[in-house]
Design a protein around this motif. Structure first.
Motif, mmCIF file in Angstrom:
data_model
loop_
_atom_site.group_PDB
_atom_site.id
_atom_site.type_symbol
_atom_site.label_atom_id
_atom_site.label_comp_id
_atom_site.label_asym_id
_atom_site.label_seq_id
_atom_site.Cartn_x
_atom_site.Cartn_y
_atom_site.Cartn_z
ATOM 1 N N ASP A 7 -34.163 43.016 -29.369
ATOM 2 C CA ASP A 7 -34.297 43.201 -30.828
ATOM 3 C C ASP A 7 -33.615 44.486 -31.281
ATOM 4 O OD1 ASP A 7 -37.630 41.732 -31.088
ATOM 5 O OD2 ASP A 7 -35.629 40.825 -31.193
ATOM 6 N N ALA A 8 -33.762 45.549 -30.494
ATOM 7 C CA ALA A 8 -33.142 46.828 -30.867
ATOM 8 C C ALA A 8 -31.618 46.707 -30.850
ATOM 9 C CB ALA A 8 -33.602 47.919 -29.914
ATOM 10 N N GLU A 9 -31.091 46.035 -29.842
ATOM 11 C CA GLU A 9 -29.628 45.849 -29.757
ATOM 12 C C GLU A 9 -29.129 44.994 -30.920
ATOM 13 O OE1 GLU A 9 -29.814 44.165 -25.812
ATOM 14 O OE2 GLU A 9 -28.778 45.925 -24.958
ATOM 15 N N ILE A 10 -29.917 43.999 -31.298
ATOM 16 C CA ILE A 10 -29.546 43.131 -32.425
ATOM 17 C C ILE A 10 -29.499 43.929 -33.716
ATOM 18 C CG2 ILE A 10 -30.348 41.209 -33.866
ATOM 19 C CD1 ILE A 10 -31.424 39.960 -31.205
ATOM 20 N N GLU A 11 -30.501 44.746 -33.935
ATOM 21 C CA GLU A 11 -30.531 45.558 -35.163
ATOM 22 C C GLU A 11 -29.302 46.462 -35.243
ATOM 23 O OE1 GLU A 11 -33.020 43.421 -36.642
ATOM 24 O OE2 GLU A 11 -32.447 45.182 -37.846
ATOM 25 N N THR A 12 -28.936 47.041 -34.125
ATOM 26 C CA THR A 12 -27.745 47.902 -34.098
ATOM 27 C C THR A 12 -26.484 47.091 -34.381
ATOM 28 O OG1 THR A 12 -28.792 49.375 -32.498
ATOM 29 C CG2 THR A 12 -26.371 49.463 -32.647
ATOM 30 N N ALA A 13 -26.385 45.919 -33.760
ATOM 31 C CA ALA A 13 -25.191 45.075 -33.920
ATOM 32 C C ALA A 13 -25.071 44.535 -35.348
ATOM 33 C CB ALA A 13 -25.238 43.923 -32.928
ATOM 34 N N LEU A 14 -26.223 44.296 -35.991
ATOM 35 C CA LEU A 14 -26.185 43.768 -37.361
ATOM 36 C C LEU A 14 -25.489 44.724 -38.318
ATOM 37 C CD1 LEU A 14 -29.693 42.102 -37.831
ATOM 38 C CD2 LEU A 14 -27.468 40.982 -38.138
ATOM 39 N N ALA A 15 -25.587 45.991 -38.042
ATOM 40 C CA ALA A 15 -24.944 46.986 -38.927
ATOM 41 C C ALA A 15 -23.430 46.805 -38.967
ATOM 42 C CB ALA A 15 -25.302 48.392 -38.453
ATOM 43 N N GLY A 16 -22.920 46.194 -37.906
ATOM 44 C CA GLY A 16 -21.464 46.008 -37.833
ATOM 45 C C GLY A 16 -20.969 44.717 -38.457
ATOM 46 N N GLY A 19 -23.293 41.233 -44.395
ATOM 47 C CA GLY A 19 -23.188 39.884 -44.963
ATOM 48 C C GLY A 19 -23.864 38.833 -44.109
ATOM 49 N N TRP A 20 -24.104 39.188 -42.838
ATOM 50 C CA TRP A 20 -24.791 38.269 -41.928
ATOM 51 C C TRP A 20 -26.276 38.616 -41.891
ATOM 52 C CZ3 TRP A 20 -22.547 34.261 -39.067
ATOM 53 C CH2 TRP A 20 -21.149 34.155 -39.186
ATOM 54 N N THR A 21 -27.092 37.618 -41.734
ATOM 55 C CA THR A 21 -28.551 37.767 -41.722
ATOM 56 C C THR A 21 -29.104 37.200 -40.433
ATOM 57 O OG1 THR A 21 -28.564 37.453 -44.121
ATOM 58 C CG2 THR A 21 -30.675 37.218 -42.989
ATOM 59 N N ARG A 22 -30.002 37.948 -39.818
ATOM 60 C CA ARG A 22 -30.659 37.434 -38.614
ATOM 61 C C ARG A 22 -31.769 36.481 -39.004
ATOM 62 N NH1 ARG A 22 -34.279 40.208 -33.763
ATOM 63 N NH2 ARG A 22 -34.413 38.264 -32.546
#
Ligand SMILES: C[C@H](O)[C@H](O)[C@H]1CNC2=NC(N)=NC(=O)C2=N1
Length: 93
Positions: A7-16, A19-22
């Motif tokens: 989950d932590a890695e996903i949150e970091t990757a989402l910043a990049g 426009g995309w939503t988990r």
């Protein structure tokens, strides 16, 4: 085997990938175009990116809208491949 992200890695990757939503084990984005032919042209471009990456979207198209979901089936969740393809799609827009 492609590693499933935490989950932590996903949150970091989402910043990049603005426009995309988990949503659960995937990330989603809707694209809107002027008409069907432009939506389909987008899908054609993404298809070529997906083949190059050997990583494929779950998607649907209704007239000028394309809903794209990325998840890694082999990992049973989100992996780096999902975020890499999302960036490639958005760089190609
Ligand atoms: C054999 C082939 O490389 C695999 O099935 C690839 C194809 N495309 C894929 N796409 C996605 N989204 N997830 C996968 O696990 C996946 N695996």
């Amino acid at each position: 085997m492609t590693a499933k992200l935490s989950d932590a890695e996903i949150e970091t990757a989402l910043a990049g990938v603005p426009g995309w939503t988990r949503n659960g084990d995937g990330i989603d984005r809707q694209y809107k175009f002027g008409d069907f032919t432009h939506a389909f042209a987008f899908m054609t471009r993404v298809a070529l990116l997906a083949e190059k990456a050997d990583h494929h979207p779950e998607w649907s198209n209704v007239w000028n809208k394309v809903d794209v979901r990325l998840t890694t089936h082999d990992a049973g969740g989100l992996s780096k491949k999902d975020f890499s393809l999302a960036r490639a799609i958005d760089a190609d827009e």
